[in-house]
Structure formats: C-alpha cells, structure tokens
Design a protein around this motif. Structure first.
Motif, PDB file in Angstrom:
ATOM      1  N   ALA C  89       0.819  -1.208   0.000  1.00 33.99           N
ATOM      2  CA  ALA C  89       0.000   0.000   0.000  1.00 33.99           C
ATOM      3  C   ALA C  89       0.854   1.261   0.000  1.00 33.99           C
ATOM      4  O   ALA C  89       0.514   2.264  -0.644  1.00 33.99           O
ATOM      5  CB  ALA C  89      -0.940  -0.010   1.203  1.00 33.99           C
ATOM      6  N   ASP C  90       1.983   1.233   0.714  1.00 29.52           N
ATOM      7  CA  ASP C  90       2.819   2.445   0.765  1.00 29.52           C
ATOM      8  C   ASP C  90       3.742   2.556  -0.445  1.00 29.52           C
ATOM      9  O   ASP C  90       4.531   3.501  -0.540  1.00 29.52           O
ATOM     10  CB  ASP C  90       3.615   2.486   2.078  1.00 29.52           C
ATOM     11  CG  ASP C  90       4.655   1.385   2.134  1.00 29.52           C
ATOM     12  OD1 ASP C  90       4.633   0.482   1.260  1.00 29.52           O
ATOM     13  OD2 ASP C  90       5.499   1.414   3.039  1.00 29.52           O
ATOM     14  N   GLY C  91       3.659   1.589  -1.361  1.00 25.91           N
ATOM     15  CA  GLY C  91       4.413   1.680  -2.601  1.00 25.91           C
ATOM     16  C   GLY C  91       5.877   1.350  -2.492  1.00 25.91           C
ATOM     17  O   GLY C  91       6.631   1.604  -3.426  1.00 25.91           O
ATOM     18  N   THR C  92       6.332   0.761  -1.367  1.00 25.57           N
ATOM     19  CA  THR C  92       7.769   0.507  -1.234  1.00 25.57           C
ATOM     20  C   THR C  92       8.144  -0.968  -1.317  1.00 25.57           C
ATOM     21  O   THR C  92       9.314  -1.279  -1.496  1.00 25.57           O
ATOM     22  CB  THR C  92       8.320   1.049   0.105  1.00 25.57           C
ATOM     23  OG1 THR C  92       7.604   0.425   1.166  1.00 25.57           O
ATOM     24  CG2 THR C  92       8.179   2.552   0.190  1.00 25.57           C
ATOM     25  N   VAL C  93       7.187  -1.877  -1.138  1.00 22.45           N
ATOM     26  CA  VAL C  93       7.549  -3.292  -1.166  1.00 22.45           C
ATOM     27  C   VAL C  93       6.949  -3.957  -2.404  1.00 22.45           C
ATOM     28  O   VAL C  93       5.742  -3.907  -2.630  1.00 22.45           O
ATOM     29  CB  VAL C  93       7.071  -4.015   0.113  1.00 22.45           C
ATOM     30  CG1 VAL C  93       7.502  -5.476   0.068  1.00 22.45           C
ATOM     31  CG2 VAL C  93       7.637  -3.323   1.338  1.00 22.45           C
ATOM     32  N   TYR C  94       7.832  -4.533  -3.221  1.00 21.39           N
ATOM     33  CA  TYR C  94       7.396  -5.206  -4.443  1.00 21.39           C
ATOM     34  C   TYR C  94       7.595  -6.717  -4.256  1.00 21.39           C
ATOM     35  O   TYR C  94       8.690  -7.162  -3.909  1.00 21.39           O
ATOM     36  CB  TYR C  94       8.243  -4.748  -5.645  1.00 21.39           C
ATOM     37  CG  TYR C  94       7.874  -3.405  -6.202  1.00 21.39           C
ATOM     38  CD1 TYR C  94       7.912  -2.261  -5.404  1.00 21.39           C
ATOM     39  CD2 TYR C  94       7.500  -3.256  -7.539  1.00 21.39           C
ATOM     40  CE1 TYR C  94       7.575  -1.015  -5.919  1.00 21.39           C
ATOM     41  CE2 TYR C  94       7.154  -2.018  -8.065  1.00 21.39           C
ATOM     42  CZ  TYR C  94       7.202  -0.890  -7.245  1.00 21.39           C
ATOM     43  OH  TYR C  94       6.874   0.333  -7.758  1.00 21.39           O
ATOM     44  N   THR C  95       6.520  -7.471  -4.488  1.00 17.98           N
ATOM     45  CA  THR C  95       6.656  -8.923  -4.464  1.00 17.98           C
ATOM     46  C   THR C  95       6.421  -9.425  -5.884  1.00 17.98           C
ATOM     47  O   THR C  95       5.411  -9.100  -6.502  1.00 17.98           O
ATOM     48  CB  THR C  95       5.641  -9.553  -3.501  1.00 17.98           C
ATOM     49  OG1 THR C  95       5.734  -8.851  -2.253  1.00 17.98           O
ATOM     50  CG2 THR C  95       5.933 -11.016  -3.298  1.00 17.98           C
ATOM     51  N   ILE C  96       7.386 -10.165  -6.390  1.00 17.75           N
ATOM     52  CA  ILE C  96       7.325 -10.576  -7.797  1.00 17.75           C
ATOM     53  C   ILE C  96       7.544 -12.082  -7.891  1.00 17.75           C
ATOM     54  O   ILE C  96       8.481 -12.619  -7.293  1.00 17.75           O
ATOM     55  CB  ILE C  96       8.408  -9.847  -8.627  1.00 17.75           C
ATOM     56  CG1 ILE C  96       8.169  -8.342  -8.573  1.00 17.75           C
ATOM     57  CG2 ILE C  96       8.387 -10.331 -10.073  1.00 17.75           C
ATOM     58  CD1 ILE C  96       9.371  -7.535  -8.972  1.00 17.75           C
ATOM     59  N   HIS C  97       6.654 -12.753  -8.605  1.00 17.37           N
ATOM     60  CA  HIS C  97       6.818 -14.195  -8.809  1.00 17.37           C
ATOM     61  C   HIS C  97       7.545 -14.427 -10.120  1.00 17.37           C
ATOM     62  O   HIS C  97       7.145 -13.928 -11.155  1.00 17.37           O
ATOM     63  CB  HIS C  97       5.464 -14.883  -8.795  1.00 17.37           C
ATOM     64  CG  HIS C  97       4.781 -14.724  -7.471  1.00 17.37           C
ATOM     65  ND1 HIS C  97       5.188 -15.407  -6.348  1.00 17.37           N
ATOM     66  CD2 HIS C  97       3.766 -13.917  -7.078  1.00 17.37           C
ATOM     67  CE1 HIS C  97       4.438 -15.035  -5.321  1.00 17.37           C
ATOM     68  NE2 HIS C  97       3.581 -14.118  -5.733  1.00 17.37           N
ATOM     69  N   VAL C  98       8.607 -15.195 -10.017  1.00 18.37           N
ATOM     70  CA  VAL C  98       9.430 -15.473 -11.202  1.00 18.37           C
ATOM     71  C   VAL C  98       8.986 -16.810 -11.785  1.00 18.37           C
ATOM     72  O   VAL C  98       8.728 -17.759 -11.041  1.00 18.37           O
ATOM     73  CB  VAL C  98      10.915 -15.548 -10.800  1.00 18.37           C
ATOM     74  CG1 VAL C  98      11.776 -15.859 -12.013  1.00 18.37           C
ATOM     75  CG2 VAL C  98      11.342 -14.244 -10.155  1.00 18.37           C
ATOM     76  N   ARG C  99       8.876 -16.885 -13.097  1.00 19.26           N
ATOM     77  CA  ARG C  99       8.489 -18.146 -13.729  1.00 19.26           C
ATOM     78  C   ARG C  99       9.597 -19.174 -13.549  1.00 19.26           C
ATOM     79  O   ARG C  99      10.776 -18.842 -13.639  1.00 19.26           O
ATOM     80  CB  ARG C  99       8.225 -17.929 -15.220  1.00 19.26           C
ATOM     81  CG  ARG C  99       6.978 -17.135 -15.461  1.00 19.26           C
ATOM     82  CD  ARG C  99       6.778 -16.882 -16.928  1.00 19.26           C
ATOM     83  NE  ARG C  99       6.538 -18.148 -17.640  1.00 19.26           N
ATOM     84  CZ  ARG C  99       5.936 -18.195 -18.839  1.00 19.26           C
ATOM     85  NH1 ARG C  99       5.513 -17.081 -19.411  1.00 19.26           N
ATOM     86  NH2 ARG C  99       5.762 -19.346 -19.442  1.00 19.26           N
ATOM     87  N   THR C 100       9.228 -20.395 -13.307  1.00 21.63           N
ATOM     88  CA  THR C 100      10.259 -21.418 -13.118  1.00 21.63           C
ATOM     89  C   THR C 100      10.245 -22.437 -14.252  1.00 21.63           C
ATOM     90  O   THR C 100      10.920 -23.448 -14.187  1.00 21.63           O
ATOM     91  CB  THR C 100      10.036 -22.156 -11.786  1.00 21.63           C
ATOM     92  OG1 THR C 100       8.665 -22.530 -11.706  1.00 21.63           O
ATOM     93  CG2 THR C 100      10.396 -21.264 -10.627  1.00 21.63           C
ATOM     94  N   ASP C 101       9.468 -22.137 -15.281  1.00 22.99           N
ATOM     95  CA  ASP C 101       9.392 -23.090 -16.397  1.00 22.99           C
ATOM     96  C   ASP C 101      10.224 -22.639 -17.590  1.00 22.99           C
ATOM     97  O   ASP C 101      10.079 -23.147 -18.687  1.00 22.99           O
ATOM     98  CB  ASP C 101       7.936 -23.258 -16.826  1.00 22.99           C
ATOM     99  CG  ASP C 101       7.293 -21.935 -17.209  1.00 22.99           C
ATOM    100  OD1 ASP C 101       7.816 -20.877 -16.771  1.00 22.99           O
ATOM    101  OD2 ASP C 101       6.287 -21.928 -17.945  1.00 22.99           O
TER     102      ASP C 101
END
Lengths: 310, 293, 588
Positions: C89-101
């Motif tokens: 919400a505060d725009g500072t934490v990015y969570t990104i899922h990386v493809r594993t295929d």
C-alpha cells in the motif's frame, strides 16, 4: 654484416623506447581524467577518486609507464575503454580488411608510377614527358579529400559504377575495393612518378648508357640490361620506406568507404578518446616504420658494402 | 655545392639576388608567384577587415546556387561561399606561415648542430627525429591537437604542425652539414681560430641556406594541406571558415542535395594555391641547383 | 566393380529425390535482415548503454518485464515474471513471482551443455552484478539509492580486488535487505521510498537475467558469449560486419499480443494474435559505420528495414510527407513514430551572466528559430517543444504553450533590453559547446547566426563525445546543445533533468535550482498517473518555461522504411526492433 645489423637493431630499440615514452606521455594527459567516462551517470567525487585509485591512474607517471611497457613486451594491449573488447582481437579483426585495400593499392600504384616514370624519362623534355609531369604535379596538388569525396560522388553516386561504400570478405569484396584502390593510386602516384623519373634520368645520363647508345644499342636492351637493374636500388629503398604508408595511408579511405580496417578503427578510437586503442595503433604504426627502416638499411647495405663500414 | 660557389654570411643577399634573377627568367615561376601573391593579398585584406567581412551573415536562401550576386553560391545557412573562401585563404596562409616559422628554425639549427658536432649531440637529435618520424603523422597531429594547452583552434594547429614537421629539414641540413664540415672553407675558418658558433652560423648556415629555402617552401605546402585535413576531422580551426571546414560541410550536401558549389570552390582554392607552391618550389630548386648556378 | 559404378549414381539420385521429397517445406526467405548504424560493442547486459547494444541484446536476453508491442502509451507486461508486481500500500515493497518453467539457452557452461531453469536467485545475482563496482557499468544509476541496502553492497564490493582474479562469492551470498529471494520463485524488493516508475526499471536491458555460471566461466570474455532466455541465440558475430541470430529452440513463453487499437487491427497488426513467437527463423543485423551504404543496400533489397539518412530525405519522401512514388513501387512502406525525445540548449546556471539574467535566457529562447532547425536539420520531422515532455508520454499536453515558445526576434530584443543589454551591449561573448560532428556544428552555427541577429555574440566550440560528457559533469561550459531520449516511458525521466539535487555530476546539467520545482518533483514521484499527477506536472512545466534554464527546441519524429514483405512491423520507441514479432510474408 652481423655487426651492422646489431647496431641498427640497437638504434631501433632506442627509438622504440622514445616512441612508447612519447605516446604514453601524450595520451597520459589527453582527454582529461579517463575515469570520468568509466563511472557512468551521477558519480560522486568520492566514487571517482576511488575508481581512479582502483584503476591505478593515481600512481606516479613512471610507474604507470613501466607498467605499460611491461604489457607491451608481453603483447598485451589491454582492452578498449569504449567497447571493452580485447585490443588484440580487434587488431586481428581489422588487419584483413586493411590489407585487402592497402596491398593491391600499393602494388598497383607502384607499377603505374614506374611505368609512367619510365615513359616520361624516355621522352625527356618532349611533349609526353611534359604532359605526364604536369599531370603528376597537378595530382600532387589536389587534396586527398578532394580525390575521395569527388570520386565517390561522381563514380559511385552519380554514375553508379561502384558501390558507395562497404566491405565484404573474399571475392565479394572486390566491387567495394575497386574505387578506393583507384583513388589511392591516383592520389599517390604523382609524387612517386616524379621521384622515379628523376632516378631514371640520373641513370640515363651516366657514361655507360651514353656509350651504349653511341654503340647503337637499342633502348629496350639498354633499359632492361643496364638502366632498370641499376635504378632498382633507389627504387627498392624508396618502396621499403613507403611501407608504413600501408598502415596510415588508408586512414581516411577506410573511414570514407566503410572498410572495417585498422584505419577506420583508429578514427573511431580518436572520436571516442579511446586511449588504449589509439596508443596501440600508434605503436603498431611506429613498429612498422622501424621495421621498414631496418629492412631498407639492410637492403642498402647488401647492395652497397660501403654503407656497412660508415 | 662542389661546382657551385661558396657564400659567406655577408653574401647571403647575393645568393638571394641570384636566385631571384633566375626565378625571373622562369615564366611558370612568375605566374606561380603572382598567384601566391593574390592569395596573400586577399588574406591580408580580409585580415584588415576590408574584404569578405560579412562571411557569417545570412545573405540569401540556404543552398542558393551560384548567381551574379553570389558567384560561388550560398551554403547551408545562406552564407556567401565566396566570402568564406576568402576567409579560408587567410587561415591557410596563417597556418602555413606560422608552422613554417616554427619548423624551419628548429629543423635547421638542430640539423646544423647535430651534423657539425656529431657524437652524443648527433645521436640525441637523430633519436629525437626518428622517434617523431616513426609515429604515424596523422595520429600524432590529432593527439597534439587534442593535448596542447592552447585549446582547439588556429594556434594549436600551427604549433602542432610546427613541432611535427621539422624532421625533414633537420635530416637534410644534418646530412649537408656532415659533408660540408670537412670542406676546405670550414677547415680554414677553424684553423684561423673561429669559434664553433661562428663556424655554424656564419660559415655553414649560408651554405645550407638553399636547402633550407626549399624545405621552407615544402613545409608551407604541407601545413596548408594538413590544416585542411585536421579541420575536416574537427580538430582544426574553430568558429571560423577554413577550407577543411567547408569541405566537411560540403561532403553531406554534395551527396544528399547535389550542392556542388561549396565543395568545388574550396577544393579549387586549395588546389590552385598548392599547385602554385609546387611549381614555385620546382623553380626554386632549379634556381638553387649548384649544377646550374 | 562394375556393379557399384552403375548402381551408385542411381542410388545417389534416388536418395536426393527422397530427401527433397521428405524435407519439410522450408521457406528459404524466412530471414530478417536489419541494420545497425554503429559498431556493436558488447553483449553484456550490464554494458547495454547505447540503443544498438540494446537492440542486439534483447533478441537474446530478457528481464522480468517487457514492453507491450502494440500498446500506446507504452505499457509493460510480464516476461520472466509470472505476473505484474504486487506492490504494498505504501508503494515501497514489491513482491514478484518469477516463472520457473523457463530455461537458459544451451551452452557448454551448463552440465551436459543443457541450459538450466531460471529462478529468483538469478534475478538477485544479476542485480548484484550490476551493483558490483567491478562490473564497471553505466547502468548502476537505475538502482542507485532506490533499493534498501544495495548501496552498502556496492560500497562493500569496492574493497574487493579487481574482478578477473577474484569473484568473491562470499559477498554475493550475503543477503541485501531490500533485495531478497523468498524462495526459488519469489523476489521481494524493498525500496527506500516509493518510485512509481520502478516497474519500468525492471524492464530495462540492464536488469536482464544472466546466469552466474556463464559469467564466471567466460570472465572478461563474457561480453562475447551471450547466454539468455530470449527468442534468439547468437549464431555468428563478424565484427564490424554482421551479427547472425538463430531461433532459440527452447523459447516457448512468448505469444503475439491479442489486444490492440482499432488502428492496429485495421493495419493488419492483429492477424497473428495469440500465436507463439518468433515467426522468423534467422535474423541478420548488418553493421554500417555510415548511412550511405545502408541506404543503398536497402534500396537494392539487401536489407528489410532502414531509417532515412538526412541527405537522402528528398529522394525518399515527398514534400507532402508521403513516400516517393519510385520508392513506393518497390514495395517499401513508411512508418512513423514519436521518438520520446527532446533536443534543447542548456544554460549553465552557475555562469555569472547566464544564471543571473532570466530575461536574457528568455530572450535567447525567443530569438532561436526552431522552425528552421526542424526544416533544415531534421527535414521537417519534428515539432517545436514547448516543455520537457514529448508527445506520447504521460504529461504531454498538445495545448500547453510556453510564454516564450515562439520565434519572435522583436520580442527577444525587447527582453534583452529589459535585461540590461540593449542590442546586446554589455554582454560578453558566449561559448556554445557541441560535439564534433558536421551536423552538430552546423546547428551550432545556425544558433550563433540567430543570436547575432538579436545582438548576442555566440562562439561555437566542438569537442569529442567523451570530452563533452566530462565537461557536462564538471559544469565547464556556458551553453551546450543537448538531447534526451526516454530511458523509460515515465515523465519523471524528463522532469528529473531539472531536479535540484540531481545537479552535476548528476543529470541536471544546467545546475538548475528552484525549491518550488523540487517540491513538486518529489510530490510527482509519489503520485500514480492520474489527474493529480498531471496537474503537478503542468505546474512544473510552467515553472521551467518561465525560468528558462533551457531553450526548448525539438521533439523529433522517427521515420522507418521497411519492405512490405515484413509483416507485423510497428515501430517501438523504447524497445527498438523486437524481431520476434515480425513475420515474413505480405503485410498489409
């Protein structure tokens, strides 16, 4: 002979030392701080200072110089600042295109100049001689830039006889090379003709030629038996001394005709202040010059033993 | 010089006089001198602001072809090619003059000293000029033009050309000095107690002067031609029209737009001047040739 | 052996016929031939500092995100990531899922020569490598000060010995607070403060995935051994001549876009919607040092795509902005796009004269004949810039007018007099710095001519590109001709050029300092795109126009010619020539 060779080599080594020193000193101060271009955007002064230290650019001049000498002795030319490619590999890539232009151009220019000079000498002071000498002086007076730009415009662009520029390896490269070779020949042949003509005239004035002439020998025989063999010495020496031209002569030509050779590389490096590359190119040019000089001296000594003593 | 006569310092005017007399008899040389004179005149007039002072102004449509008002046409910014040409001759003459003025004294003095004293002085001078000579000229010039503290511009070009083109003069003078120092007139001077300096400049110098003159003329031509290439490569004269800058401009417009007049004008101006110098040079060599003197 | 001699030719014939019959219908023309107008330098993503390197690299390397091919304004989509980032919400934490295929292309470095699967750690490694001082990259600025703990990592790397001798895995194994792999498929990035444009950073070539094994193995020669995950692999690199790419047989994660504007649909750009990429088996990029040979080769059909050299413009394009008949008949089509750029003349605000007199700067803006510049130097391909923001970028407003955004020498003279320099009297000679190229010098001379017309004497000084950069970094100039091309399609990329704290050696070359502007800038970086952000940007543009730290000149238009046989071609200003979307065969 060995003694003579050794003396020449020692002299060449001393000159080589002077060359490296001069090159290094010149480029040591060229283009400001080399680090500034390596750090990239928004570097702080501290960062610049640290990188300067890491790259060793804050060491004393002499330390850096001997470091450079050490690398040269091992034929390690380092990497280009601009492309980060190994300079050794760059040289290997560029030598082929350069020679594909320079060797045929040099050979053709020599043959043309010798032929024209001979014709002029045979017709000394008659109209063919005057015409050829006038042409030679005119050719010498026209700037090489005019030769290149004018010929490229007229023969490649307007007439469409040649590709405007480019290069391909092997036989496919032939159409690309024809025009630059022709320009090289046209631009260099003027002064060569004058030199060779003088050499031939000198030889033809000599007693034995006049005697042979008086005895009724035909010109072709006199020429092939006497004049040409004797004129070979100055001609050969002159040619050998011109050898370094193979390297520098094509600087502008390569650039204009997009030939990916050493000359083109040198100009790109100068535009990018890519010092390691400029240093290497200069060094190689100097090496060629020295080699040609030694070769010239040796040739001379072989022909004329008096030189070895003097 | 063996069959020619020897000159003492007092007689230098005599030498020049004989040269001029011979040159006067040569029609080609006369024409060449007149042409050079014309360039010089134009250069001086423009220097005084009397000719082509509006070279930076727009006087018409960009790329206007030659017309009665503008016989050489106009360039990319509508400036008169003729006026830029005149200013270019001024640059050429300045560069030719100053680089010769640097190169010739340096080359002559070093050559004399090296040839006369031999030994370590000679070794040093030979080492110096072999070093300079071995470095590809154009790279050396570019490096000098970039490194000199005078910044880019006319002064730098003159200095760079001056300090790189004394080599041939030095080589020639040294060779002649080596030969002449063994001649009778030098030995005689020495036995009469003349000092080294005196022998060098009063006895030897006048007798190598003919070589120096020819060299000066060669260096002059070489400097003019080099300036054009340096300016063309962008390290020459700044902010001012020179023939090299004009050729650089013209290169693009020639192929793209067929604008040939700037290229033709700059090339012709350079060609005529260099040709005049080359012819003059030949005449000078003939006039100085001891075999004919 | 009479038998063999009789039978052999027969069997050979038979075999040949069989082979020919069995061989798949191979289209010999499935090759794309493009051009690079510069020698390619390197295939190391960390060195991808010029557009030609970019162009060659992203045929091979990929990052978490990539630009949508058809969408304008420019947008990103997941590439090696499974989805767009989840932002706190505060725009500072990015969570990104990386493809594993997805696997790296095959290379002898990997066990058995088979490229292994990518994972979240590869991303962490790639960014750390970019951060490592010893990598010597221009690209560090994209993360500088943005990620928690990353600057400390950079400082630590500085103490290590030079690279080829020691890789020091210990440092790389150390965890960085703001850059962590939660598991093999999840990356968590913590920013020091919100950067709404951070997603674009993750799509930049600098942020491409590289495999640490490959970097370690090739060392300094890594730049000649690209190993990526992209649609193509490098087949051959003849320096100074040609690059050849071949289809990466392991590439299976790219599909042609299914969405596009009605115009795209009408142009036939959606015919391949949803099909797997790439369409072309082989791509060749030819290297040209000069534009003339490129142009001629293009006209002869040896190249599929080319820009139009300035000097051949009238040959190709009619005054009515259409394609010349002769060229059109060859089956060549003209594509246009906004370049997302701005050319401008920058004042050194630290200069005692130029920095002090606002009216002088305004007068110079009014006295600069930009329309002639566009006509003469860009062949009419561009519009006069009224602000920093170019068309097709958020924040561009075609109705915005700078009060000084016109050519008006009379007004310029008046302002000059008001500044205290009537007719230029009392002004010293000003020096205009530019790079040493014929056209840059001519533009400089044109500017000097314009200034002379209002009484200001300007001298043009040209220098080499490195010297130019250096002099900007140390503010050793008075006036300088400059241009800026978007690194990513966010207005921040342009507006930061006048942000006070970015002053040299930062990107604010003018050393412009205006507290109101800086406050607005900080606000703007926190706001998501929307009316509020646009309002703030408008205010910033007004301040910049009034203070005139720059003379705004031109937003340029790029024109690209291509043969009709290249289908699916739509010029892209950020990701240039993505060959994987092209197809051979009649386009519309």
């Amino acid at each position: 002979m060995l003694n003579f060779l050794l003396r020449r080599l020692a002299h060449a080594l001393a000159t080589l030392f002077g060359i490296t020193l001069l090159i290094f000193a010149l480029f040591h101060w060229v283009g400001g701080n080399p680090v500034l271009r390596l750090v990239g955007k928004s570097a702080t002064p501290e960062e610049i200072a640290r990188l300067t230290h890491r790259m060793g650019f804050d060491r004393p001049f002499w330390v850096q110089y001997f470091d450079y000498l050490g690398d040269l002795v091992r034929f390690d030319f380092g990497r280009s600042w601009e492309t980060k490619q190994g300079i050794g590999e760059m040289l290997a890539d560029g030598i082929g295109p350069s020679l594909s232009l320079a060797l045929p151009a040099f050979a053709i220019a020599t043959v043309v100049a010798l032929t024209v000079a001979l014709v002029a000498a045979l017709y000394r002071d008659r109209w063919p001689d005057r015409l050829l000498v006038t042409l030679a002086v005119a050719g010498m007076s026209l700037s090489v830039l005019a030769f290149i730009i004018g010929a490229q415009y007229v023969f490649a662009f307007q007439a469409g006889w040649f590709p405007i520029s480019g290069w391909e390896p092997g036989v496919r490269g032939l159409p690309f090379l024809m025009l630059p070779i022709a320009i090289w020949v046209a631009a260099s042949v003027g002064s060569a003709v004058r030199f060779y003509r003088a050499v031939f005239l000198e030889e033809m004035r000599k007693e034995y030629v006049i005697t042979a002439r008086a005895k009724g020998l035909a010109w072709p025989r006199i020429l092939s038996r006497h004049v040409l063999p004797n004129a070979m010495i100055p001609v050969l020496t002159h040619l050998v001394m011109e050898l370094p031209m193979l390297f520098t002569g094509s600087l502008l030509l390569e650039n204009f005709f997009g030939i990916p050779g050493l000359g083109n590389m040198s100009i790109s490096a100068i535009n990018a202040s890519d010092l390691p590359v400029i240093q290497t190119m200069t060094f190689i040019g100097a090496l060629l010059y020295l080699g040609a000089n030694i070769l010239g001296d040796v040739l001379y000594a072989v022909v004329d033993p008096r030189v070895r003593v003097g | 010089m063996l069959s020619g006569r020897l000159y003492s310092a007092m007689e230098v005017p005599l030498l020049l006089e004989s040269v001029i007399r011979r040159l006067k008899r040569d029609k080609v040389a006369l024409v060449a001198v007149c042409v050079i004179g014309l360039y010089l005149f134009a250069g001086l007039l423009s220097l005084a602001g009397l000719l082509a002072s509006g070279f930076a102004e727009q006087v018409g449509e960009a790329y206007a072809p030659p017309s009665w008002a503008h016989p050489f046409g106009l360039d990319v910014l509508g400036r008169s090619v003729w006026e830029r040409l005149v200013q270019g001759s001024r640059v050429a003459l300045i560069v030719g003059f100053f680089s010769t003025a640097i190169a010739i004294p340096v080359g002559a003095v070093l050559g004399l000293v090296a040839g006369y004293f031999r030994g370590w002085v000679d070794a040093l001078v030979v080492w110096l000029y072999s070093t300079l000579d071995a470095i590809p000229t154009i790279l050396l010039l570019l490096a000098m033009a970039l490194v000199l503290p005078t910044g880019k511009g006319l002064a730098t070009v003159c200095i760079a050309l001056g300090v790189t083109s004394w080599v041939s003069t030095c080589r020639v003078v040294r060779g002649e000095a080596i030969r002449q120092k063994e001649l009778d007139y030098v030995r005689a001077a020495r036995s009469l107690g003349a000092g080294n300096l005196r022998i060098l400049f009063v006895h030897l110098l006048p007798n190598v002067l003919h070589l120096v003159l020819v060299q000066a003329s060669l260096v002059f031509v070489y400097s003019i031609k080099s300036e054009v290439i340096l300016s063309y490569l962008g390290v020459g004269v700044q902010n001012f029209p020179s023939w090299g800058v004009m050729i650089d401009d013209a290169r693009l417009e020639l192929v793209g737009r067929g604008v040939w007049w700037q290229f033709a004008a700059a090339t012709a101006a350079l060609f005529v001047l260099v040709l005049a110098f080359n012819l003059f040079n030949d005449a000078l060599k003939d006039a100085l040739d001891p075999k004919e003197r | 052996m009479p038998f063999l001699s009789r039978v052999l030719p027969l069997s050979v014939c038979l075999a040949l016929t069989l082979l020919a019959g069995c061989a798949p219908e191979r289209d010999p023309g499935n090759v794309y031939r493009g051009a690079l107008i510069s020698n390619l330098k390197t295939f190391d993503p960390a060195q991808a500092s010029d557009s030609y390197s970019n162009q060659s690299q992203f045929q091979i390397y990929e990052a978490l995100y990539e630009y949508k091919y058809l969408a304008r304004p420019y947008e990103i989509q997941p590439c090696l990531a499974a989805a767009l980032p989840e932002v706190s919400a505060d725009g500072t934490v990015y969570t990104i899922h990386v493809r594993t295929d997805i696997e790296f292309q095959d290379d002898p470095t990997f066990p058995g020569g088979k490229g292994r699967k990518i994972n979240a750690h590869d991303f962490i490694y790639s960014i750390k490598r970019l951060t490592d001082v010893r990598t010597d990259t221009y690209g560090w600025w994209i993360f500088d000060g943005k990620v928690k703990g990353l600057n400390a990592f950079r400082d630590a790397s500085e103490k290590l010995p030079a690279l080829p001798d020691s890789i020091h895995p210990a440092l790389y194994d150390q965890e960085v607070e703001g850059l962590r792999a939660l598991n093999d498929s999840t990356v968590r990035i913590e920013l020091t403060r919100p950067f709404p444009y951070f997603k674009y950073i993750l799509a930049m070539p600098y942020a491409a995935f590289v495999a640490h094994e490959v970097v370690d193995k090739y060392g300094p020669e890594f730049l000649n051994h690209p190993v990526g995950t992209g649609p193509y692999v490098l087949k051959e690199w003849r320096r100074g001549l040609r690059l050849t790419f071949a289809r990466n047989p392991k590439y299976h994660h790219g599909f042609y876009p299914t969405e596009g504007s009605p115009a795209d649909s009408a142009a036939g750009l959606l015919a391949d919607a949803g099909k797997p990429l790439p369409f072309i088996d082989r791509a060749e990029l030819y290297i040209f040092n000069e534009t003339q040979p490129m142009w001629l080769n293009f006209l002869r059909g040896n190249l599929d795509r080319s820009s139009i050299p300035k000097d051949n413009y009238s040959q190709a394009v009619t005054p009515g902005r259409g394609l010349n008949e002769v060229i059109r008949k060859r089956g060549i089509v003209l594509n246009r796009m906004w370049q997302l750029d701005l050319t401008y003349i920058c004042f050194n605000m630290k200069d005692p004269v130029l920095g002090k007199y606002k009216k002088l700067r305004q007068a110079m803006q009014l006295g600069y004949d930009v329309e002639t510049v566009i006509d003469r130097f860009y062949n009419g391909r561009g519009i006069r810039a009224q602000s920093l923001i170019p068309p097709e970028l958020a924040g561009y407003d075609s109705t915005f007018r700078s009060p000084y955004g016109e050519y008006n020498p009379a007004r310029a003279r008046k302002l000059l007099a008001e500044a205290g320099f009537p007719g230029g009297k009392g002004l010293p000679e000003l020096v205009f710095l530019t790079v040493a190229s014929t056209e840059a010098r001519q533009r400089g001379e044109h500017f000097a001519q314009n200034m002379a017309a209002i009484g200001i004497t300007v001298k043009v000084e040209s220098c080499t590109w490195p010297e130019y950069l250096e002099r900007l970094q140390v503010s050793r100039y008075q006036l300088v001709g400059a241009s800026w091309m978007a690194d990513y399609p966010d207005p921040e990329n342009f507006l930061q050029l006048l942000y006070g704290p970015n002053k040299p050696p930062g990107e604010n070359n003018a050393s412009y300092q205006n507290d109101a502007y800086d406050r607005l800038f900080e606000e703007m970086t926190r706001l998501q795109d929307g009316p509020d952000r646009m309002a703030v940007i408008r205010q910033m543009k007004e301040i910049a126009a009034e203070d005139a730290p720059w003379i705004f000149a031109v937003h340029r238009v790029a024109e690209i010619l291509s043969y009709q046989r290249i289908g699916n071609l739509k010029p892209h200003a950020v990701a240039e020539s993505p060959i994987k979307y092209y197809r051979i065969g009649e386009g519309k």
